[in-house]
Design a protein around this motif. Structure first.
Motif, PDB file in Angstrom:
ATOM      1  N   ILE A 288     -12.311   2.035   7.958  1.00 35.37           N
ATOM      2  CA  ILE A 288     -12.252   3.409   7.453  1.00 35.37           C
ATOM      3  C   ILE A 288     -10.829   3.763   7.039  1.00 35.37           C
ATOM      4  CG2 ILE A 288     -12.468   5.834   8.147  1.00 35.37           C
ATOM      5  CD1 ILE A 288     -14.897   4.988   9.821  1.00 35.37           C
ATOM      6  N   ILE A 289      -9.840   3.379   7.834  1.00 35.38           N
ATOM      7  CA  ILE A 289      -8.442   3.667   7.497  1.00 35.38           C
ATOM      8  C   ILE A 289      -8.022   2.912   6.243  1.00 35.38           C
ATOM      9  CG2 ILE A 289      -6.061   3.317   8.291  1.00 35.38           C
ATOM     10  CD1 ILE A 289      -7.121   3.927  11.137  1.00 35.38           C
TER      11      ILE A 289
ATOM     12  N   VAL B 183      -9.938   1.748   3.740  1.00 41.24           N
ATOM     13  CA  VAL B 183     -10.613   2.319   2.560  1.00 41.24           C
ATOM     14  C   VAL B 183      -9.987   3.660   2.198  1.00 41.24           C
ATOM     15  CG1 VAL B 183     -12.800   3.292   1.751  1.00 41.24           C
ATOM     16  CG2 VAL B 183     -12.775   1.080   2.902  1.00 41.24           C
ATOM     17  N   GLY B 184      -9.637   4.459   3.201  1.00 39.64           N
ATOM     18  CA  GLY B 184      -8.982   5.745   2.931  1.00 39.64           C
ATOM     19  C   GLY B 184      -7.632   5.572   2.268  1.00 39.64           C
ATOM     20  N   LEU B 185      -6.846   4.612   2.750  1.00 46.17           N
ATOM     21  CA  LEU B 185      -5.528   4.372   2.144  1.00 46.17           C
ATOM     22  C   LEU B 185      -5.654   3.831   0.723  1.00 46.17           C
ATOM     23  CD1 LEU B 185      -3.557   2.901   5.181  1.00 46.17           C
ATOM     24  CD2 LEU B 185      -3.300   5.147   4.120  1.00 46.17           C
TER      25      LEU B 185
ATOM     26  N   THR C  70      -8.149   4.437  -1.346  1.00 47.29           N
ATOM     27  CA  THR C  70      -8.583   5.574  -2.169  1.00 47.29           C
ATOM     28  C   THR C  70      -7.414   6.513  -2.453  1.00 47.29           C
ATOM     29  OG1 THR C  70     -10.776   5.430  -1.157  1.00 47.29           O
ATOM     30  CG2 THR C  70     -10.243   7.468  -2.307  1.00 47.29           C
ATOM     31  N   LEU C  71      -6.607   6.790  -1.452  1.00 43.53           N
ATOM     32  CA  LEU C  71      -5.449   7.662  -1.629  1.00 43.53           C
ATOM     33  C   LEU C  71      -4.451   7.046  -2.608  1.00 43.53           C
ATOM     34  CD1 LEU C  71      -4.038  10.263  -0.679  1.00 43.53           C
ATOM     35  CD2 LEU C  71      -2.975   8.885   1.117  1.00 43.53           C
TER      36      LEU C  71
END
Length: 81
Positions: free
Chosen positions: A60-61, A63-65, A67-68
């Motif tokens: 999750i971290i 994929v979030g990074l 995407t950001l």
């Protein structure tokens, strides 16, 4: 699970007094202690803190990074230009 154990500490509010001697049970000797007069419910739960499943939070971290980072690059190239 089949287990032979004795409850050593008893906290009871109300009702008749307990006539027990904690610590006198010998496993394998008798099916029931002489001073046990009632059944007891014991809840056995799995241990906590040993769940070493780090894959989900790490993914999750990551994929979030990603995407950001993609969003920042897109804004710099298309919007700010």
């Amino acid at each position: 699970l089949d287990n032979e154990a004795e409850t050593i500490e008893i906290t009871k509010t109300g009702g008749s007094p307990l006539d027990t001697t904690p610590g006198n049970y010998v496993p394998g000797k008798d099916k029931q202690e002489n001073d046990d007069s009632m059944a007891e419910t014991t809840l056995v739960t799995p241990n906590t803190g040993d769940n070493l499943d780090y894959i989900t939070p790490v993914m999750i971290i990551v994929v979030g990074l990603i995407t950001l980072g993609t969003g920042i690059i897109f804004i710099k190239k298309k919007i700010i230009r």
